[in-house]
Design a protein around this motif. Structure first.
Motif, short mmCIF file in Angstrom:
data_model
loop_
_atom_site.label_atom_id
_atom_site.label_comp_id
_atom_site.label_asym_id
_atom_site.label_seq_id
_atom_site.Cartn_x
_atom_site.Cartn_y
_atom_site.Cartn_z
N SER A 23 -5.27 1.30 10.00
CA SER A 23 -4.14 0.94 9.15
C SER A 23 -3.92 -0.58 9.07
O SER A 23 -3.29 -1.05 8.12
N GLN B 287 1.94 3.26 4.33
CA GLN B 287 1.90 2.05 5.15
C GLN B 287 1.16 2.24 6.48
O GLN B 287 0.43 1.37 6.91
N ALA C 175 0.87 -1.18 0.00
CA ALA C 175 0.00 0.00 0.00
C ALA C 175 0.90 1.23 0.00
O ALA C 175 1.91 1.27 0.71
N PRO D 192 -7.36 -3.25 0.23
CA PRO D 192 -6.33 -3.25 -0.81
C PRO D 192 -6.20 -1.83 -1.39
O PRO D 192 -7.21 -1.15 -1.62
N MET D 193 -4.96 -1.41 -1.62
CA MET D 193 -4.74 -0.05 -2.10
C MET D 193 -3.48 0.01 -2.96
O MET D 193 -2.52 -0.70 -2.75
N GLY D 194 -3.51 0.91 -3.95
CA GLY D 194 -2.34 1.11 -4.81
C GLY D 194 -2.75 1.35 -6.26
O GLY D 194 -3.86 1.81 -6.51
N GLY E 88 -1.47 -4.62 0.07
CA GLY E 88 -0.93 -4.11 -1.18
C GLY E 88 -1.85 -4.34 -2.37
O GLY E 88 -2.87 -5.03 -2.28
N PRO E 89 -1.47 -3.78 -3.52
CA PRO E 89 -2.33 -3.82 -4.70
C PRO E 89 -2.52 -5.19 -5.31
O PRO E 89 -3.45 -5.39 -6.10
N LEU F 133 -4.98 -2.24 5.75
CA LEU F 133 -4.26 -2.01 4.50
C LEU F 133 -3.49 -3.24 4.03
O LEU F 133 -2.78 -3.88 4.81
N ALA G 55 -8.54 2.12 -4.39
CA ALA G 55 -8.81 1.34 -3.18
C ALA G 55 -10.04 0.45 -3.37
O ALA G 55 -10.88 0.70 -4.24
N THR H 299 -5.04 7.53 -5.39
CA THR H 299 -4.75 6.13 -5.59
C THR H 299 -6.05 5.34 -5.64
O THR H 299 -7.15 5.90 -5.49
#
Length: 310
Positions: A133, A99, A96, A210-212, A138-139, A136, A184, A182
């Motif tokens: 947080s 972080q 992400a 999920p984010m990125g 990753g993509p 969170l 999400a 970004t």
């Protein structure tokens, strides 16, 4: 500029993406300074272009300008450096982009079609809740499906990353406080969300954001309105809208939220999801083990995550 947090040899670093390459910005700036004869290159690099995204964003426009210069230098001189400055995108793992944000502020009921499918009235005041947080991922990370409920739903969202401390900001100036944007997916356990009048339980299960894949800086997206946003589940389109359809715009939300709290660099605002969520379908559709969910936003990029039962 596309800013990422990436992992290399177990360490989290920040970088910029150029094509299929990732520049390690902290190393690049240090190497550039050393090549220019600086005696305190390491300390200066840590101050202006640190390897942590939140700390980097705290440096504002000056840090961004130095990072851009360093990235260009590294792409031309990286092979000559004693440091690893440039990686293949395929050789690193993207996390992400931010972080450990201080705040993840979420907005519910912010696309008209979603409001209608959930059988609610268009709100006069933004509906606000929080994620933490620990949600969170990753993509391209797996979304964990926990046995607490089998009603895990998807929600494609535009995420706004704050770049400058904001308190009592007016709409006319609001976008000046944005570092970038970004993609999400506000994954939601509907059964948990709806078992009380308060939504937090269904929104804060571990690994549900999920984010990125990166933050596209606001100089490349001067106005976040007018971007297509869609989500597919196992290749089938489930959501499709445009950020022009937000009930409460990004500038409005920044003004509204900054009247309630001080927004800090690295804070994230999730702006709401379009219609087409699984809960509102007939029959209902919930994500299950092995499903692949993909979210795409025009001008930014995409994230793709597989659901994995744990």
């Amino acid at each position: 500029m596309k800013l990422v947090t990436f992992f290399y040899e177990g360490n989290a670093r920040i970088g910029s993406v150029s094509g299929e390459q990732v520049v390690d910005l902290n190393n690049a700036y240090r190497a550039m300074l050393e090549a220019q004869g600086s005696l305190r290159a390491k300390q200066i690099a840590e101050a202006y272009v640190p390897a942590n995204m939140t700390e980097f964003l705290q440096g504002g426009e000056e840090s961004l300008a130095r990072a851009k210069e360093a990235a260009e230098w590294a792409l031309q001189n990286g092979e000559k450096s004693a440091y690893k400055l440039v990686h293949k995108l395929s050789d690193v793992k993207l996390g992400a982009p931010v972080q450990n944000p201080g705040k993840i502020v979420c907005v519910g009921q912010n696309y008209r079609e979603h409001i209608m499918e959930m059988k609610r009235e268009i709100p006069k005041i933004p509906v606000v809740f929080a994620k933490y947080s620990n949600t969170l991922i990753g993509p391209n990370d797996d979304i964990p499906l926990y046995p607490v409920s089998d009603t895990m739903d998807y929600e494609a969202e535009l995420a706004v990353v704050i770049g400058k401390r904001a308190r009592n900001v007016k709409q006319a100036d609001a976008l000046k406080y944005v570092a970038g944007y970004t993609v999400a997916n506000d994954v939601t356990y509907r059964e948990l969300q709806r078992r009380t009048i308060e939504w937090l339980q269904g929104k804060t299960v571990e690994g549900t954001l999920p984010m990125g894949p990166w933050i596209v800086t606001s100089d490349e997206i001067p106005d976040p309105a007018g971007m297509e946003i869609y989500l597919t589940l196992n290749g089938q389109e489930m959501q499709h809208s445009n950020t022009a359809n937000l009930v409460f715009t990004v500038p409005f939300l920044i003004e509204f939220l900054s009247e309630l709290m001080t927004l800090e660099p690295g804070d994230i605002i999730l702006t709401g999801t379009p219609g087409g969520v699984g809960f509102a379908r007939d029959p209902q559709v919930f994500m299950k083990d092995g499903d692949v969910v993909r979210v795409v936003i025009d001008k930014i990029g995409s994230i793709e995550n597989r659901v994995k039962k744990v």
